[in-house]
Motif scaffolding. Structure first.
Motif, short mmCIF file in Angstrom:
data_model
loop_
_atom_site.label_atom_id
_atom_site.label_comp_id
_atom_site.label_asym_id
_atom_site.label_seq_id
_atom_site.Cartn_x
_atom_site.Cartn_y
_atom_site.Cartn_z
N ASN A 107 0.86 -0.94 0.19
CA ASN A 107 -0.21 -0.23 -0.10
C ASN A 107 0.83 0.93 -0.05
O ASN A 107 0.55 2.39 -0.96
CB ASN A 107 -0.85 -0.11 1.22
N ILE A 135 -4.14 0.89 -2.28
CA ILE A 135 -4.95 -0.23 -1.78
C ILE A 135 -4.89 -1.41 -2.11
O ILE A 135 -5.06 -2.61 -2.34
CB ILE A 135 -6.62 0.22 -1.94
N ASP A 152 -4.43 -4.09 -0.10
CA ASP A 152 -5.29 -4.67 0.11
C ASP A 152 -5.43 -5.82 -0.28
O ASP A 152 -6.55 -7.09 0.03
CB ASP A 152 -5.99 -4.17 1.17
N ARG A 154 -11.91 -4.20 7.12
CA ARG A 154 -11.27 -2.52 5.87
C ARG A 154 -12.46 -1.39 6.76
O ARG A 154 -12.19 -0.50 7.27
CB ARG A 154 -10.97 -2.23 5.21
N PRO A 165 -9.11 7.74 -1.77
CA PRO A 165 -8.18 7.43 -2.46
C PRO A 165 -7.58 8.26 -3.44
O PRO A 165 -7.08 7.88 -4.06
CB PRO A 165 -9.06 6.60 -3.41
#
Length: 419
Positions: A119, A126, A129, A154, A280
């Motif tokens: 990450n 992301i 993940d 999350r 994001p």
């Protein structure tokens, strides 16, 4: 020429309005809204934010933050990262077990470390993940549940951040306290209204067939993974500890940057920066965090440049805390190569075991038959096999097998009776 041009224009118009071209436009829109395009756009947005900050505030704040980091600070960052990663992995394991997937704690910690490193090192923030979700789903034999376990884990962390951030920003002095207080009543009323609608639908006994099966299964998994008696308390405790670790990292970064502010003054600013990190629009976590920190510190009277320095130090410390995740793939590759080498190596032939001689065998128990005298069976002596004796015995046996053979014995002459 004009007629041909008009016909060509009409043909072009007809082709644009055709269903085939409409399908092409829809495919183009799908491609523009795809994950890869969204990741690139978010990365570009993070780069633009960083570029604007460096253009307005200069690179001095960035370089100043890097110069202030020393060895004890890095060691403290590694310790805080160990605590937050271990509790995050524990939360992930609890959620996975709640929805029916086995996940041991030690592999979960290793996978979580690797996800944090990816990450921080890759655009988007992301991809780590996503990697751990897919890997765990494949290892467990259920890719869908593996992905949903990571999503729920999350989600639990984000809900804890939003709840703590709302409570702190409502009660403690911060640059956005007035705005939050004005926006809190409409938001609370909207949440209560949504809950009332859901409750009314359940009380009216709405047909269960109207609710899609996938939605029902997702809600059931969310309840089992986050709100059950087996997983709920652990998920709550781990979320609180992880959030406290993030705040402690931010306070450490502010102390390194030389901000003369108390923890009570830094807490709302830290939560604002952490909330910005959930967006994001970043490059490995960089972008909105620096922008919000610079604005919040400037609005609080601590200086926008100092806020940028704190955000930079926090980013570097977070990257250092995730560095053990870079060792995980190397260690697993080395272990896998050693296992493959052992499995491919030819097995060494076993040496034949020597047969024990008869004289070396232990003597058996004495044979007894009632109260009479004990008869001891003597041990059998080893059979002597020699070429010299074997030849004589074979020759003697051959001579004695003849029908009229006579062998002199003890020096006596051969007589008719001996024939």
């Amino acid at each position: 020429m004009n007629t041909d041009t008009a016909e060509a224009a009409a043909t072009d118009t007809t082709e644009v309005s055709s269903p085939a071209d409409g399908g092409g436009a829809r495919r183009l829109l799908r491609r523009l809204g795809g994950p890869a395009v969204r990741t690139r756009l978010c990365t570009l947005a993070g780069v633009i934010i960083l570029g604007v900050l460096f253009w307005r505030l200069g690179t001095g704040a960035f370089l100043d933050g890097l110069r202030r980091i020393d060895g004890p600070t890095l060691a403290a960052a590694l310790g805080i990262g160990l605590v937050t990663t271990a509790f995050s992995a524990w939360r992930w394991a609890l959620v996975a077990r709640g929805i029916g997937i086995r996940l041991p704690l030690v592999p979960a910690v290793a996978d979580y470390y690797r996800a944090l490193f990816l990450n921080a090192a890759l655009p988007g923030g992301i991809l780590g993940d996503v990697h751990r979700a897919v890997r765990h789903g494949k290892d467990a034999g259920d890719l869908g549940r593996g992905v949903r376990a990571v999503v729920l884990e999350r989600t639990a962390g984000q809900l804890a951040l939003f709840a703590a951030g709302g409570a702190v920003l409502l009660t403690m002095p911060s640059p956005v306290r007035d705005q939050v207080r004005h926006a809190a009543p409409p938001a609370a009323l909207g949440l209560l209204g949504a809950c009332a609608v859901v409750l009314a639908l359940r009380m009216n006994g709405a047909p269960s067939g109207r609710k899609p099966t996938a939605v029902r299964a997702m809600l059931a998994e969310a309840r089992q993974g986050l709100l059950s008696r087996a997983a709920g308390p652990g998920v709550l405790l781990s979320s609180v500890v992880v959030l406290a670790g993030y705040v402690a990292m931010f306070v450490l970064a502010a102390d390194v940057a030389g901000v003369g502010a108390s923890v009570a003054e830094l807490l709302p600013l830290a939560l604002l920066a952490l909330l910005a990190m959930s967006l994001p629009l970043n490059v490995g976590g960089w972008g909105p965090r620096e922008g919000v920190a610079a604005w919040a510190f400037g609005a609080a009277g601590l200086g926008a440049g100092r806020g940028l320095t704190v955000a930079v130090v926090y980013g570097v410390l977070s990257l250092v805390a995730s560095l053990p995740g870079a060792v995980v793939p190397v260690a697993r590759w080395y272990a896998g190569s050693r296992d493959r080498a052992r499995s491919s190596a030819p097995a060494a032939p076993e040496a034949p075991r020597p047969r024990p001689r008869t004289s070396e065998l232990p003597a058996g128990p004495p044979a007894s038959d009632g109260p009479g005298p004990v008869v001891r069976i003597p041990r059998q002596l080893p059979e002597v096999r020699s070429e010299k004796y074997a030849s004589k015995e074979s020759a003697r046996a051959a001579r004695s097998s003849l029908p009229f053979s006579a062998v002199p014995s003890e020096g006596r002459p051969m007589t008719p009776e001996s024939v």
